[in-house]
Design an enzyme around this catalytic site. Structure first.
Site, PDB file in Angstrom:
ATOM      1  N   LYS A   1     -29.228  49.811  -8.294  1.00  0.00           N
ATOM      2  CA  LYS A   1     -29.939  49.495  -7.042  1.00  0.00           C
ATOM      3  C   LYS A   1     -31.095  50.459  -6.806  1.00  0.00           C
ATOM      4  O   LYS A   1     -32.164  50.060  -6.315  1.00  0.00           O
ATOM      5  CB  LYS A   1     -28.964  49.551  -5.863  1.00  0.00           C
ATOM      6  CG  LYS A   1     -29.610  49.334  -4.486  1.00  0.00           C
ATOM      7  CD  LYS A   1     -30.207  47.946  -4.346  1.00  0.00           C
ATOM      8  CE  LYS A   1     -31.001  47.772  -3.036  1.00  0.00           C
ATOM      9  NZ  LYS A   1     -30.205  48.030  -1.839  1.00  0.00           N
TER      10      LYS A   1
ATOM     11  N   ASN B   1     -29.416  53.160   0.827  1.00  0.00           N
ATOM     12  CA  ASN B   1     -30.276  53.331  -0.338  1.00  0.00           C
ATOM     13  C   ASN B   1     -30.279  54.783  -0.792  1.00  0.00           C
ATOM     14  O   ASN B   1     -29.991  55.703  -0.020  1.00  0.00           O
ATOM     15  CB  ASN B   1     -31.711  52.919  -0.005  1.00  0.00           C
ATOM     16  CG  ASN B   1     -31.864  51.419   0.145  1.00  0.00           C
ATOM     17  OD1 ASN B   1     -31.170  50.644  -0.508  1.00  0.00           O
ATOM     18  ND2 ASN B   1     -32.766  51.006   1.016  1.00  0.00           N
TER      19      ASN B   1
END
Length: 321
Positions: A197, A114
């Site tokens: 994302k 991430n």
């Protein structure tokens, strides 16, 4: 294909299990999977009985054991074809040093982490030519050592070369992963995919960490939805100022996509970190938007507030330990 996942926590185990089990059942290239995690109890449980994987929730949930290899370090594994890095972002440099023991002449290193900046941290240790970027919408949640809840169905993984070329090595990985049942796409704009994302993480991570709510309860609260969408809109504005091309420009659509295909009791990665008393990735998610806003002159008051609140929560947890 030999694959080693460095940082095989909940998500890494979920992806590793999908690749190992799927390659045995599918007709694609066989995949030998190694999981590396420093938790001895976790590794011992996987070695003893296999990795237990729960699919679905409620009475319809099923479980199966997946046989794969696990270790507490990379020593002795030898060169692999693909190193997948899934440690928390603040541990990326250490993971890169661990990965050096896995490197052969053709080894590629794929970050599915991430946040922003992980590929640069890997490249600084291992060299930029080895590093591929990617993102995944697969979800994983740790139930107990050697036991995870998996959210793979309908979840995409996207990979690409940092320079946008569609190369044979990227195609090979995508084909092998896809044949094993991990839906994997190749993109010529991985930067845009990473930002896509990032905004999904922005919509749910900090709010779930602060409220301790699972996806089901989080999504049911209109006030939290408004806050999440305001944070996402700031991210969309920063992306535009930086010249990043997004695939979705509607905050509500990004918010709704966060929980698609996951059980209502599923927890975000940031909430899992808080519940375990560990440091979160707030600095490379919402914090990355704040820094981008500072560089471009785009105001980010919602994300600045979320960053400050999560950092305060982390401080409180450290004092309580």
């Amino acid at each position: 294909m030999r694959v080693c996942i460095v940082g095989a926590g909940a998500l890494g185990c979920t992806i590793g299990a999908a690749l190992a089990r799927g390659s045995l059942q599918g007709g694609g290239e066989p995949i030998e999977v190694w999981l590396v995690n420093r938790n001895r109890d976790h590794v011992d449980a996987i070695t003893r009985r296999g990795l237990l994987v729960r699919l679905g929730d409620g009475p319809a949930a099923t479980e199966h054991a997946v046989r794969l290899r696990a270790a507490t370090s990379t020593r002795g594994i030898g060169p692999v074809d693909v190193v997948i890095v899934l440690v928390k972002s603040f541990a990326t440099a250490d993971a890169a040093r661990q990965a050096e023991a896995l490197i052969g002449p053709e080894t590629v290193v794929l970050t599915l982490q991430n946040g922003l900046g992980n590929e640069q941290a890997l490249a600084s240790v291992l060299g930029a030519p080895r590093v591929l970027q990617g993102i995944t919408y697969v979800g994983g949640q740790m139930i107990a050592p050697g036991h995870v809840s998996s959210g793979v169905a309908g979840k995409r993984t996207v990979i690409g070369e940092p320079d946008g070329q569609v190369t044979p090595r990227v195609r090979r990985i995508a084909d092998a992963f896809g044949a094993a049942g991990l839906a994997t796409e190749v993109t010529d704009d991985i930067t845009g995919a990473v930002w896509d994302k990032l905004l999904v993480n922005v919509s749910t991570g900090a709010l779930s960490a602060l409220t301790r709510l699972t996806y089901g309860d989080l999504m049911a609260d209109p006030g939290l939805e408004r806050t999440a969408c305001a944070a996402v809109q700031e991210g969309i504005d920063v992306a535009a100022a930086l010249g990043v091309t997004l695939s979705v420009h509607e905050p509500q659509a990004i918010w709704r996509s966060a929980a698609e295909g996951l059980p209502a009791d599923f927890k975000t990665s940031m909430l899992q970190s808080i519940e375990s008393g560990r440091r979160t990735e707030i600095d490379v998610i919402n914090g990355a938007l704040v820094r981008g806003g500072e560089r471009t002159g785009v105001p980010t008051p919602v994300n600045s507030t979320l960053v400050a609140a999560v950092r305060g929560l982390e401080t409180g947890l450290r004092h309580a330990q």
